[in-house]
Scaffold this active site. Structure first.
Site, PDB file in Angstrom:
ATOM      1  CB  CYS A  80      -0.875  -0.135   1.268  1.00 48.84           C
ATOM      2  SG  CYS A  80      -0.067  -0.117   2.747  1.00 48.84           S
ATOM      3  CB  CYS A 106      -1.713  -2.928   8.154  1.00 50.10           C
ATOM      4  SG  CYS A 106      -2.934  -2.673   6.570  1.00 50.10           S
TER       5      CYS A 106
HETATM    6  S1  FES Z   1      -6.393   4.104   2.034  1.00 50.32           S
HETATM    7 FE1  FES Z   1      -4.430   4.728   1.753  1.00 50.32          FE
HETATM    8  S2  FES Z   1      -3.582   2.389   1.917  1.00 50.32           S
HETATM    9 FE2  FES Z   1      -5.701   2.204   2.167  1.00 50.32          FE
END
Ligand code: FES
Lengths: 121, 121
Positions: free
Chosen positions: A33, A102
């Site tokens: 991301c 994440c």
């Molecule tokens: S909104 Fe930016 S990585 Fe998910």
């Protein structure tokens, strides 16, 4: 879809910020991301006495880093290195599969900060 | 790597929150990173008199949504529908390519909120 613990650590993240004169600083990026995570540690006698993080990442990155810093604060460096993103996610009562990448950011940033600490000595 | 305007809207996001008794609510998800964005609008005589957003998304999603809400507040619905993520990114002096998908979230959420507004009437 998110657990109460995730929402709590997202809304009230622990240990956000920087440490001046940190003993180790780790910065890692997420290729999936594009987010970055910076982790600062203060070390005394092989014990992590303080830890702070900064990120541009999403709520899941904030929640996992917040929990991860809580889990390593006051622990030995060896214990901190053993912390996996899986253990952090379990401590948060889980994360949706799409958000697992994440949580990797926090684990990698801790390892990068420790490796920077060893490099400096 | 991020412009000053991006960092400003990330650190001090405008129009964060919910609107009770909103005239339109849009919720959209980002398949690339799994993040979600919720946008609330208050409409009076075809003018968007108030707008607020909530997101679990990253700093780029926060910055683009903050800027987007500033750009449509006080504008007509037609003008709001014309706002593109490209225009929002330009207003922020740009975003890294890997973060373009985050800016799409704000544009889509505005369109979803307007379509919800039309549906309710
Ligand atoms: S909104 Fe930016 S990585 Fe998910």
């Amino acid at each position: 879809a998110y657990s109460e613990k995730v929402m709590d650590h997202f809304a009230n993240p622990r240990n956000v910020g920087e440490i001046e004169n940190a003993d180790g600083v780790g910065e890692v990026g997420n290729s999936k991301c594009g987010d970055i995570m910076k982790m600062y540690i203060k070390v005394d006698n092989d014990i992590i006495t303080d830890v702070k993080f900064k990120t541009f990442g999403c709520g899941a990155a904030i929640a996992t880093s917040s929990m991860a810093t809580e889990l390593i604060k006051g622990k030995s460096i060896n214990d901190a290195l053993k912390l996996t993103n899986k253990a952090v996610m379990e401590a948060l009562d889980g994360l949706p599969p799409v958000k697992v990448h994440c949580s990797v950011l926090a684990e990698q940033a801790i390892k990068a900060a420790v490796s920077d600490y060893y490099k400096r000595r």
